[in-house]
Every structure is written in C-alpha cells, then in structure tokens.
Design a protein around this motif. Structure first.
Motif, PDB file in Angstrom:
ATOM      1  N   TYR A  93       0.830  -1.216   0.000  1.00 26.73           N
ATOM      2  CA  TYR A  93       0.000   0.000   0.000  1.00 26.73           C
ATOM      3  C   TYR A  93       0.862   1.264   0.000  1.00 26.73           C
ATOM      4  O   TYR A  93       0.683   2.157  -0.836  1.00 26.73           O
ATOM      5  CB  TYR A  93      -0.906  -0.041   1.223  1.00 26.73           C
ATOM      6  N   TYR A  94       1.801   1.336   0.932  1.00 28.41           N
ATOM      7  CA  TYR A  94       2.640   2.543   1.028  1.00 28.41           C
ATOM      8  C   TYR A  94       3.708   2.579  -0.064  1.00 28.41           C
ATOM      9  O   TYR A  94       4.153   3.658  -0.467  1.00 28.41           O
ATOM     10  CB  TYR A  94       3.270   2.626   2.417  1.00 28.41           C
ATOM     11  N   GLN A  95       4.088   1.420  -0.554  1.00 28.70           N
ATOM     12  CA  GLN A  95       5.025   1.401  -1.676  1.00 28.70           C
ATOM     13  C   GLN A  95       4.370   1.967  -2.935  1.00 28.70           C
ATOM     14  O   GLN A  95       5.021   2.659  -3.726  1.00 28.70           O
ATOM     15  CB  GLN A  95       5.514  -0.024  -1.910  1.00 28.70           C
ATOM     16  N   ARG A  96       3.094   1.702  -3.122  1.00 30.16           N
ATOM     17  CA  ARG A  96       2.392   2.269  -4.289  1.00 30.16           C
ATOM     18  C   ARG A  96       2.319   3.792  -4.172  1.00 30.16           C
ATOM     19  O   ARG A  96       2.377   4.495  -5.184  1.00 30.16           O
ATOM     20  CB  ARG A  96       1.004   1.644  -4.433  1.00 30.16           C
ATOM     21  N   MET A  97       2.163   4.307  -2.950  1.00 27.02           N
ATOM     22  CA  MET A  97       2.230   5.765  -2.782  1.00 27.02           C
ATOM     23  C   MET A  97       3.592   6.282  -3.226  1.00 27.02           C
ATOM     24  O   MET A  97       3.691   7.271  -3.960  1.00 27.02           O
ATOM     25  CB  MET A  97       1.995   6.139  -1.313  1.00 27.02           C
ATOM     26  N   HIS A  98       4.640   5.622  -2.773  1.00 21.84           N
ATOM     27  CA  HIS A  98       6.000   6.066  -3.054  1.00 21.84           C
ATOM     28  C   HIS A  98       6.323   6.011  -4.552  1.00 21.84           C
ATOM     29  O   HIS A  98       6.905   6.948  -5.110  1.00 21.84           O
ATOM     30  CB  HIS A  98       6.983   5.187  -2.283  1.00 21.84           C
ATOM     31  N   TYR A  99       5.935   4.926  -5.202  1.00 25.27           N
ATOM     32  CA  TYR A  99       6.281   4.729  -6.614  1.00 25.27           C
ATOM     33  C   TYR A  99       5.255   5.340  -7.576  1.00 25.27           C
ATOM     34  O   TYR A  99       5.393   5.191  -8.794  1.00 25.27           O
ATOM     35  CB  TYR A  99       6.443   3.238  -6.906  1.00 25.27           C
ATOM     36  N   HIS A 100       4.197   5.974  -7.044  1.00 25.91           N
ATOM     37  CA  HIS A 100       3.152   6.579  -7.871  1.00 25.91           C
ATOM     38  C   HIS A 100       2.425   5.526  -8.707  1.00 25.91           C
ATOM     39  O   HIS A 100       2.070   5.773  -9.867  1.00 25.91           O
ATOM     40  CB  HIS A 100       3.722   7.674  -8.793  1.00 25.91           C
ATOM     41  N   THR A 101       2.194   4.361  -8.110  1.00 25.27           N
ATOM     42  CA  THR A 101       1.507   3.282  -8.824  1.00 25.27           C
ATOM     43  C   THR A 101       0.160   2.950  -8.178  1.00 25.27           C
ATOM     44  O   THR A 101      -0.342   1.832  -8.306  1.00 25.27           O
ATOM     45  CB  THR A 101       2.387   2.016  -8.870  1.00 25.27           C
ATOM     46  N   TRP A 102      -0.410   3.930  -7.457  1.00 25.01           N
ATOM     47  CA  TRP A 102      -1.682   3.714  -6.788  1.00 25.01           C
ATOM     48  C   TRP A 102      -2.779   3.375  -7.782  1.00 25.01           C
ATOM     49  O   TRP A 102      -2.697   3.670  -8.984  1.00 25.01           O
ATOM     50  CB  TRP A 102      -2.056   4.964  -5.990  1.00 25.01           C
ATOM     51  N   THR A 103      -3.838   2.755  -7.277  1.00 27.19           N
ATOM     52  CA  THR A 103      -4.997   2.411  -8.099  1.00 27.19           C
ATOM     53  C   THR A 103      -6.259   2.908  -7.404  1.00 27.19           C
ATOM     54  O   THR A 103      -6.226   3.322  -6.244  1.00 27.19           O
ATOM     55  CB  THR A 103      -5.119   0.887  -8.308  1.00 27.19           C
ATOM     56  N   ASP A 549      14.968   5.435  -4.711  1.00 25.11           N
ATOM     57  CA  ASP A 549      14.712   4.364  -5.674  1.00 25.11           C
ATOM     58  C   ASP A 549      13.517   4.674  -6.560  1.00 25.11           C
ATOM     59  O   ASP A 549      13.011   3.804  -7.262  1.00 25.11           O
ATOM     60  CB  ASP A 549      14.481   3.043  -4.940  1.00 25.11           C
ATOM     61  N   LYS A 550      13.038   5.910  -6.540  1.00 22.14           N
ATOM     62  CA  LYS A 550      11.880   6.330  -7.325  1.00 22.14           C
ATOM     63  C   LYS A 550      12.336   6.908  -8.663  1.00 22.14           C
ATOM     64  O   LYS A 550      13.094   7.866  -8.717  1.00 22.14           O
ATOM     65  CB  LYS A 550      11.095   7.373  -6.524  1.00 22.14           C
ATOM     66  N   LYS A 551      11.846   6.300  -9.740  1.00 20.96           N
ATOM     67  CA  LYS A 551      12.159   6.755 -11.096  1.00 20.96           C
ATOM     68  C   LYS A 551      11.039   7.657 -11.624  1.00 20.96           C
ATOM     69  O   LYS A 551       9.928   7.665 -11.100  1.00 20.96           O
ATOM     70  CB  LYS A 551      12.340   5.544 -12.016  1.00 20.96           C
ATOM     71  N   PRO A 552      11.298   8.431 -12.688  1.00 20.40           N
ATOM     72  CA  PRO A 552      10.257   9.297 -13.250  1.00 20.40           C
ATOM     73  C   PRO A 552       9.030   8.504 -13.693  1.00 20.40           C
ATOM     74  O   PRO A 552       9.124   7.335 -14.099  1.00 20.40           O
ATOM     75  CB  PRO A 552      10.952   9.945 -14.453  1.00 20.40           C
ATOM     76  N   ASP A 553       7.874   9.165 -13.614  1.00 17.17           N
ATOM     77  CA  ASP A 553       6.628   8.551 -14.058  1.00 17.17           C
ATOM     78  C   ASP A 553       6.561   8.573 -15.584  1.00 17.17           C
ATOM     79  O   ASP A 553       7.266   9.344 -16.238  1.00 17.17           O
ATOM     80  CB  ASP A 553       5.430   9.305 -13.490  1.00 17.17           C
ATOM     81  N   GLY A 554       5.683   7.752 -16.128  1.00 21.52           N
ATOM     82  CA  GLY A 554       5.549   7.691 -17.579  1.00 21.52           C
ATOM     83  C   GLY A 554       4.951   8.951 -18.181  1.00 21.52           C
ATOM     84  O   GLY A 554       5.244   9.312 -19.312  1.00 21.52           O
TER      85      GLY A 554
END
Length: 580
Positions: A93-103, A549-554
């Motif tokens: 859950y919190y990793q999706r916040m960090h990586y901007h991969t929330w749903t 470890d966060k890369k740019p979003d698409g």
C-alpha cells in the motif's frame, strides 16, 4: 471521532438528531422524526455555537484521517513508509504511494474524497442553518456574530474545497445539503478555482482579526487566515487552471505582512511555531487547530508525528509514557546508499539538504532539556536512556522489535541489523521493500516532552504560519527576477535557524538562489507539513523527478489522484480522472 464511510451529503436532521418517541419500553409503534426545522433546533445561543463549531472537529481530524497525510507525504521525495522486515509492508500500500503506482482500489483514493466532502457537507449544513436565522436577537446572538459565523463557515468550506482541488482537480461544488439527495457533476478546475476565490473574498470583510479574538481565538478563521488561503490558491493557479496568478499572490502576501488583515510577527526561535505557546497571539500562527493531551491532538496521532519515530523512542528516550510505544511509520528518505555514499540525484535527500548549512540548530539530536524546552529536530544514531536496575541507575540504548541489539539510526536504508556504525555490509540493496529498524532518520517537529511536563501534547497544529506567506512572496519575487527581494524574505525566517551573523544566510543579492535551492528551502522549512507534493508539482518535478529508488513517471497523470472506486459507486455522475 467516529468515522462514517461513504457519507457525503447529510441532511441536518440525519446528522444532528433522530428522535424516537415511545410511550413505554414495550410500545413498538414509534414515530420517527428524520428532520428538525431550524427554528425548532436552534432555540438558544448555545445551540448556535454548537452548530457553528461542529465542522471544525472534523476539519482537525482530516489533516491526517483516512491516510490523507500518508498519501500527501509518501508520494514525495522527503518521507517514506518503508517495509521494515515485514513491518509496514501492508500489501504494498505505502510502496504504491512512493512509486506513484496507486490504483482506484487503494483506500486513500476514496478516503480523502470522503474526508473532504464530509467537511464540505458539515460546513454547508451549518452555514445553511446560520442563513436560516432571521432574528438572531431571539437567540442572544448579535448580527455581527452571526455574520462572523457565516464567514468562518464559508472559509472553512473553501479550505476543504481547495484541498479537494489540489488532490483531485476535477471536483464537485456543493452549496446545499438540506434539499439535495444526490451528488453533482464535476466542474472544470477553473470554475472550482473561481468558486473558492469568490467564497474567500466574500468572507474576509465579516471575519474577525486575531487581535479581536485574543489568545482564545485559536481554531477560528480570521481575515488573515482567509487571505492566506488566497495565497495558496494563487501560488498554485498555473497548475490548477493554466493561468499564472503570481502577481496576485504577491499582492496578498504583502498585504498580510504589512498587517492589512491583522498584526502578525515571525517567531524568533526555530521551534516556537510548533511549541506549546504557538496558540497565543504572540505566535506566528495564522490558523491552527488547538490541541491538548486530554482532548484532541491529531498531529500527535499515529497518522502523523507520533509514528515518526521508532518503537521505544517515546517512552524510553523522550520519557513520554502517556501513549505507550510509537511505531516507525514515517522516516526521512535516505540521502546515502548502504556504503554511506551520497546519492547523485538533486531531489530528495532531506537530511543532506539540512546538512548543506552545518550550523543549523535543527540538525542537533532531539533532546528534552526540562521545563518545557528541547533542542534539535531529528532522531539519529544511538538513543540512550537511563533506568533503574536493582536500585542502580544504568544507561541503556533504544532497541527495535526484531532483535536484541541497540539501534543505530542512520541516513540510509538497508539490512544493517546489529552492524556497528562505520562497518560495511555485504547486502547492498536499498529500496522501499528492503529496510530494517535502523533505516531512515526520524524527526520530531512538534515536541514530545516527558510525561510529568504540564505542557506535553498541548501545541496547536499550525496549519498556516506567517513563514509560509514570507516564502510564498519570496517565490513570487524570485520568479519575477527579484532575487535580492527573495533572499531578504527568506533570510527574515531563516535567521532563527542559525547563530547570529551565520554564513549560512543567503547573500543579500540573492545570487545563491536557483530553482533547486528555492525548492530545497521550501523542504527545509516545511518538512513534514503536508505540502511537499504540491510544491513539487508547482516546480514541475513531481512526475519527472528521481529520488532514492523512485524513477520518473511515464506521464503527468499522477499529479492528481484517482477518484476511488467506492466514491464512483456512490455517485455515478462522476467521471474518473485521466489516466486511471
């Protein structure tokens, strides 16, 4: 406070009272009243006051409730909720916040909308009640007071709407909850912007000044508070609507600083804006929520700062035993890899950004000094404490919950376990899914005084500080090419962070200021204050930047959150935000 899920539009009767009248405990033919007319509900002054104040309780909770704080901070380059050997893994859950991969299935995407619109509905309900009062004298309320109550409720509603606009961009506008039973369609961001602006401008003339309210006025919206919301609206106008409003922002900032909306002054100590004295008229707090140990203190809840430290730091190191153990939910993102080599990206690395100016008072290890005083803002290294063993005072060190070894808290994330500082480890992995309880420096912005201290947990939550107005005006001046003016404003605040005549203050010509330095300075002054995401978006690096470890979003669709699945199910008129 009880949380009511998926409650969005609330009638006055349903929200405030349901009367079940029965002749006896065995008589079953009750008559149910689901509505109470205003002229029956508001029969005395106390009723009016309670009705007016009801939305403010929810407002205070909403700074962190339903994971709003987590979503705002964990998606940025300053804080992280790391998987610590299984702790806080939480299904990613919190990793999706960090990586901007929330749903749309992630709870905060519905939770934030729910919290904002509960607040909007509560404020609107009370406002409509106030508007229904035709003869305030009968309720022992003066016309000036009634105008004030209505203006404050409009301002509170604007605060909720502004936050909703910032989170979701495409929002509903709610102005009636008495007769409406269905949700509305969303309006374009420009229309939402115009509505918020008009509400604030209309409210300001009838709002009180801080001086007129005195030290008991904390938690009340004032002329300066509403003007400060205009500053936030104008500062981010280009993001919200595509229209630049930096000149308008600068004008309102200057008016606030000049005292047009009441007298305010910057605090002279770095920690004073967060200390137990920050609710008085002598502080720089423009708008805050009052806190106390025995009543509400939401910034000290697990959803915010009480969980920004390791387990036993509160009871053992700080001596605060009222709440038991803390829980390391939030820590600073690392500035160094597991070999202690600084990362080469420009964003993030919050502790290193502080260390750029080594004489910063805030860099000291947090320590309670007695008599409601402390020094330092960070928890790092070993955290020693003393305790009694068979009548003898011994010194020990705070441990974690995954092994019987002292923690050495560091500006790194990895599996250090019981490795002593300075010794390298073989495991070089460092990411959100691979940390231990030594990983990540913690921060204590609001003091955690020991349990005997009468001023523990009595700080107000400073939602708006005069420092924000100085920094907003400095950014506007910088953007217009006036670096010297920007430096002077920033230094007016920054000088309290350093010794007198420190070389860490900016040169008077502003030559050290760059886009990155302005953004870094926002991060230093407002670390953990629920605004970093907005600042990153305004400077164009939220979706394009790299940190840890966060890369740019698409693409840029992540700059607004999706509307959660639960909310879409409640109101079929809503259209999902682009990209989700």
């Amino acid at each position: 406070m009880k949380r009511i899920k998926n409650l969005r539009y609330i009638s006055a009767g349903t929200m405030l009272i349901v009367l079940l009248l029965a002749g006896s405990c065995t008589k079953l033919d009750e008559k149910v009243y689901d509505k109470v007319a205003v002229n029956q509900f508001l029969t005395r002054r106390d009723d009016v006051i309670r009705d007016f104040l009801r939305p403010f309780e929810h407002a205070y909770w909403s700074i962190q409730g339903n994971d709003i704080y987590a979503a705002s901070e964990d998606c940025t380059d300053e804080l992280a909720t790391i998987n610590r050997q299984g702790d806080w893994q939480d299904g990613g859950y919190y990793q999706r916040m960090h990586y901007h991969t929330w749903t749309i299935n992630d709870g905060f995407t519905s939770g934030a909308w729910t919290a904002f619109y509960q607040g909007i509905s509560l404020a609107t309900n009370s406002l409509q009640d106030m508007e229904g009062i035709k003869d305030p004298a009968k309720l022992n309320v003066t016309p000036v007071e009634l105008a004030d109550f209505k203006a404050e409720l409009k301002t509170l509603r604007a605060w909720f709407n502004l936050r909703a606009l910032d989170f979701y961009r495409n929002i509903e506008i709610v102005t009636d909850v008495k007769s409406s039973t269905q949700g509305n369609k969303q309006v374009p961001p420009q229309e939402a912007f115009n509505f918020i602006e008009s509400e604030l401008k209309a409210a300001i003339p009838d709002l009180p000044t801080r001086e007129s309210l005195g030290d008991q006025g904390i938690g009340r919206w004032t002329k300066a508070g509403a003007a400060a919301l205009l500053v936030r609206l104008y500062l981010n106008s280009k993001v919200y609507t595509g229209v630049d409003k930096f000149a308008e922002c600068a004008a309102v900032c200057q008016d606030i600083i000049n005292g047009k909306y009441g007298a305010y002054a910057l605090d002279t100590r770095w920690d004073a804006p967060f200390d137990y004295t920050n609710s008085t008229t002598a502080s720089e707090t423009i708008y805050g929520f009052p806190g106390s140990l025995s009543r509400t203190h939401w910034q000290y809840d697990g959803g915010m700062f009480f969980f920004a430290m390791t387990y036993d730091a509160a009871p053992l190191y700080c001596g605060f035993t009222d709440f038991g153990q803390a829980n390391p939910k939030y820590a600073l993102q690392p500035g160094r890899d597991v070999d202690s080599v600084e990362y080469n990206f420009t964003l993030g690395k919050p502790l290193i950004k502080f260390q750029k100016y080594a004489d910063d008072y805030r860099l000291k290890l947090y320590k309670n000094l007695g008599n409601s005083k402390r020094e330092g803002m960070f928890l790092f290294g070993y955290l020693p404490y003393q305790h009694n063993v068979n009548g003898k005072i011994v010194t020990d060190t705070v441990k974690g919950n995954k092994g019987d070894y002292p923690l050495f808290i560091r500006d790194q994330v990895g599996m250090f376990l019981d490795t002593k500082p300075g010794k390298k480890i073989a495991d070089k992995e460092s990411d959100m899914n691979h940390g231990d309880h030594n990983s990540g420096v913690f921060f204590l912005k609001y003091p955690l005084y020991p349990t005997p201290d009468p001023n523990r947990i009595t700080s107000a939550y400073a939602e708006i500080r005069l420092s924000e107005i100085y920094y907003s005006l400095a950014e506007c001046k910088y953007r217009s090419g006036d670096k010297a003016g920007a430096a002077a404003l920033l230094n007016a605040v920054r000088k309290r962070n350093y010794p007198a005549n420190s070389a860490s203050l900016y040169k008077s010509d502003g030559s050290q200021l760059t886009d990155q330095e302005i953004l870094d300075e926002w991060g230093r002054e407002f670390l953990g204050e629920n605004r970093r995401r907005t600042d990153l978006i305004r400077w164009g690096v939220f979706s394009t930047g790299t940190w840890w470890d966060k890369k740019p979003d698409g693409d840029k669709h992540t700059e607004i959150f999706p509307i959660g699945k639960d909310i879409l199910g409640v109101n079929p008129q809503l259209v999902q935000n682009p990209g989700y």
